[in-house]
Design a protein around this motif. Structure first.
Motif, PDB file in Angstrom:
ATOM      1  N   GLN A  27       0.821  -1.210   0.000  1.00 47.28           N
ATOM      2  CA  GLN A  27       0.000   0.000   0.000  1.00 47.28           C
ATOM      3  C   GLN A  27       0.865   1.275   0.000  1.00 47.28           C
ATOM      4  OE1 GLN A  27      -3.199  -0.686  -0.604  1.00 47.28           O
ATOM      5  NE2 GLN A  27      -2.455  -2.788  -0.482  1.00 47.28           N
ATOM      6  N   PRO A  28       1.796   1.451   0.962  1.00 45.09           N
ATOM      7  CA  PRO A  28       2.658   2.644   0.889  1.00 45.09           C
ATOM      8  C   PRO A  28       3.588   2.617  -0.315  1.00 45.09           C
ATOM      9  CG  PRO A  28       3.365   1.190   2.673  1.00 45.09           C
ATOM     10  CD  PRO A  28       2.046   0.667   2.190  1.00 45.09           C
ATOM     11  N   LEU A  29       3.968   1.427  -0.778  1.00 46.76           N
ATOM     12  CA  LEU A  29       4.825   1.337  -1.957  1.00 46.76           C
ATOM     13  C   LEU A  29       4.107   1.896  -3.181  1.00 46.76           C
ATOM     14  CD1 LEU A  29       7.374   0.358  -3.418  1.00 46.76           C
ATOM     15  CD2 LEU A  29       6.312  -1.900  -3.593  1.00 46.76           C
ATOM     16  N   GLU A  33       5.307   5.135  -5.389  1.00 49.79           N
ATOM     17  CA  GLU A  33       5.495   5.071  -6.837  1.00 49.79           C
ATOM     18  C   GLU A  33       4.625   6.101  -7.543  1.00 49.79           C
ATOM     19  OE1 GLU A  33       4.626   0.939  -7.434  1.00 49.79           O
ATOM     20  OE2 GLU A  33       6.742   0.410  -7.598  1.00 49.79           O
ATOM     21  N   ALA A  34       3.381   6.279  -7.064  1.00 47.41           N
ATOM     22  CA  ALA A  34       2.487   7.268  -7.663  1.00 47.41           C
ATOM     23  C   ALA A  34       3.039   8.681  -7.468  1.00 47.41           C
ATOM     24  CB  ALA A  34       1.093   7.151  -7.053  1.00 47.41           C
ATOM     25  N   ALA A  35       3.565   8.960  -6.276  1.00 50.23           N
ATOM     26  CA  ALA A  35       4.121  10.283  -5.999  1.00 50.23           C
ATOM     27  C   ALA A  35       5.335  10.571  -6.883  1.00 50.23           C
ATOM     28  CB  ALA A  35       4.508  10.390  -4.527  1.00 50.23           C
ATOM     29  N   LEU A  36       6.178   9.571  -7.077  1.00 58.16           N
ATOM     30  CA  LEU A  36       7.340   9.747  -7.942  1.00 58.16           C
ATOM     31  C   LEU A  36       6.914  10.038  -9.373  1.00 58.16           C
ATOM     32  CD1 LEU A  36       9.677   6.895  -6.643  1.00 58.16           C
ATOM     33  CD2 LEU A  36       9.876   9.338  -6.198  1.00 58.16           C
ATOM     34  N   THR A  37       5.897   9.327  -9.841  1.00 60.27           N
ATOM     35  CA  THR A  37       5.400   9.545 -11.200  1.00 60.27           C
ATOM     36  C   THR A  37       4.847  10.959 -11.366  1.00 60.27           C
ATOM     37  OG1 THR A  37       4.863   7.202 -11.459  1.00 60.27           O
ATOM     38  CG2 THR A  37       3.764   8.740 -12.943  1.00 60.27           C
ATOM     39  N   MET A  55      18.765   7.981  -7.022  1.00 58.96           N
ATOM     40  CA  MET A  55      18.903   7.090  -5.880  1.00 58.96           C
ATOM     41  C   MET A  55      17.533   6.750  -5.285  1.00 58.96           C
ATOM     42  SD  MET A  55      21.062   7.658  -2.338  1.00 58.96           S
ATOM     43  CE  MET A  55      22.552   8.004  -3.270  1.00 58.96           C
ATOM     44  N   LEU A  56      16.685   7.768  -5.137  1.00 60.96           N
ATOM     45  CA  LEU A  56      15.342   7.544  -4.597  1.00 60.96           C
ATOM     46  C   LEU A  56      14.544   6.616  -5.495  1.00 60.96           C
ATOM     47  CD1 LEU A  56      13.117   8.171  -2.548  1.00 60.96           C
ATOM     48  CD2 LEU A  56      12.573  10.226  -3.885  1.00 60.96           C
ATOM     49  N   ARG A  57      14.582   6.873  -6.795  1.00 62.44           N
ATOM     50  CA  ARG A  57      13.880   6.029  -7.749  1.00 62.44           C
ATOM     51  C   ARG A  57      14.376   4.578  -7.649  1.00 62.44           C
ATOM     52  NH1 ARG A  57       9.165   5.385  -9.922  1.00 62.44           N
ATOM     53  NH2 ARG A  57       8.476   6.978 -11.349  1.00 62.44           N
ATOM     54  N   GLY A  58      15.683   4.429  -7.566  1.00 65.84           N
ATOM     55  CA  GLY A  58      16.256   3.087  -7.489  1.00 65.84           C
ATOM     56  C   GLY A  58      15.863   2.352  -6.227  1.00 65.84           C
ATOM     57  N   GLN A  59      15.822   3.049  -5.108  1.00 69.50           N
ATOM     58  CA  GLN A  59      15.475   2.401  -3.850  1.00 69.50           C
ATOM     59  C   GLN A  59      14.007   1.978  -3.810  1.00 69.50           C
ATOM     60  OE1 GLN A  59      17.824   1.485  -1.336  1.00 69.50           O
ATOM     61  NE2 GLN A  59      18.891   1.910  -3.244  1.00 69.50           N
ATOM     62  N   VAL A  60      13.119   2.807  -4.359  1.00 73.17           N
ATOM     63  CA  VAL A  60      11.705   2.417  -4.427  1.00 73.17           C
ATOM     64  C   VAL A  60      11.553   1.201  -5.339  1.00 73.17           C
ATOM     65  CG1 VAL A  60       9.407   3.139  -5.208  1.00 73.17           C
ATOM     66  CG2 VAL A  60      10.824   4.707  -3.877  1.00 73.17           C
ATOM     67  N   ALA A  61      12.269   1.203  -6.457  1.00 74.36           N
ATOM     68  CA  ALA A  61      12.214   0.039  -7.360  1.00 74.36           C
ATOM     69  C   ALA A  61      12.770  -1.202  -6.671  1.00 74.36           C
ATOM     70  CB  ALA A  61      13.002   0.341  -8.633  1.00 74.36           C
ATOM     71  N   ARG A  62      13.805  -1.016  -5.876  1.00 76.34           N
ATOM     72  CA  ARG A  62      14.397  -2.151  -5.144  1.00 76.34           C
ATOM     73  C   ARG A  62      13.395  -2.737  -4.153  1.00 76.34           C
ATOM     74  NH1 ARG A  62      16.500  -6.462  -3.985  1.00 76.34           N
ATOM     75  NH2 ARG A  62      18.170  -6.699  -2.479  1.00 76.34           N
ATOM     76  N   ILE A  63      12.664  -1.877  -3.448  1.00 77.33           N
ATOM     77  CA  ILE A  63      11.639  -2.368  -2.523  1.00 77.33           C
ATOM     78  C   ILE A  63      10.577  -3.160  -3.283  1.00 77.33           C
ATOM     79  CG2 ILE A  63       9.803  -1.670  -0.927  1.00 77.33           C
ATOM     80  CD1 ILE A  63      11.552   0.767  -0.210  1.00 77.33           C
ATOM     81  N   ALA A  64      10.187  -2.652  -4.439  1.00 77.26           N
ATOM     82  CA  ALA A  64       9.186  -3.350  -5.247  1.00 77.26           C
ATOM     83  C   ALA A  64       9.679  -4.729  -5.666  1.00 77.26           C
ATOM     84  CB  ALA A  64       8.827  -2.518  -6.472  1.00 77.26           C
TER      85      ALA A  64
END
Length: 243
Positions: A27-29, A33-37, A55-64
């Motif tokens: 849910q927070p993920l 992702e929506a906020a980054l978009t 770096m932020l984009r990469g870390q969110v993708a890593r969590i996904a």
């Protein structure tokens, strides 16, 4: 819970806890992702030049990717093995750790092999395994100035494709080698490792006939400078090519 994964999560309510935790994380993920978009739409391509943004984009993708990997481990029936091109999947793993790879400069190398080497299985499983091995290699060279890391995709005859991750770091103590794939066993300092990464990587790959192993020193394909080298074996696509 599928047999063979009961040692990944523990506790009386493990069967409810693990899927529930993944659900809550998603849910927070999704919100992140929506906020980054939305930020990308608002600020445009100039964001790509900002290292902190990458770096932020990469870390969110890593969590996904982590969430996806755990979901496949707990519910392997949710996805179907398929032919896929191995090189781009391995490249995706490198991208997820770009903020750690980029500072190495020429001390990091990525060799994706000849042609379009095709494997068969779940691409997300390979992303999870390759990312974990690369993260371990990067950890291993943190205290080794000038040490190298290399990721290679190799053809193993007609039966398999190999992904090898080599590093010039601290190495795996000989007494620890028989246990490195055990759940919750780690050689890292307290707080730096859970002891689940290699165990989960091997479990995910095994679901479709692949495997993960520590390459012995006598292996002829091992890089001569490598202190540690791991290999992910991906079954070759029967059709001999990726879609």
């Amino acid at each position: 819970m599928p047999r063979g994964t009961d040692d990944v999560v523990v506790g009386l309510d493990a069967e409810l806890f693990a899927p529930g935790l993944l659900h809550e994380l998603k849910q927070p993920l999704m919100g992140a992702e929506a906020a980054l978009t939305l930020l990308e739409r608002s600020l445009g391509s100039s964001l790509e030049a900002v290292e902190e943004w990458r770096m932020l984009r990469g870390q969110v993708a890593r969590i996904a990717e982590i969430v996806s990997g755990y979901e496949e481990l707990l519910r392997p029936q949710g996805s179907v093995p398929e032919p896929f091109e191995v090189g781009p999947v391995v490249g995706r793993s490198v991208e997820l750790l770009a903020h750690r790879v980029r500072p190495l400069g020429p001390r990091f190398a990525l060799a994706l092999g000849p042609g379009r080497l095709a494997g068969f299985g779940r691409p997300t499983a390979l992303v999870h395994a390759a990312t974990n091995l690369l993260a371990n290699a990067l950890d291993a060279i943190e205290d080794a100035p000038g040490a190298r890391v290399e990721v290679r995709v190799l053809e193993q005859g007609a039966s398999a494709v190999e992904v090898r991750v080599s590093d010039e770091g601290a190495g795996v103590p000989s007494e620890a080698r028989p246990r490195i794939f055990e759940a919750r066993f780690t050689t890292k300092a307290p707080g730096k490792g859970t002891g689940l990464g290699l165990h989960i990587a091997r479990s995910l790959m095994a679901q479709d006939g692949g495997r993960v192993y520590l390459v012995p020193e006598e292996d002829p394909a091992r890089l001569p400078w490598a202190v540690t080298e791991f290999c992910v074996v991906v079954p070759a696509s029967a059709g001999g090519g990726a879609p």
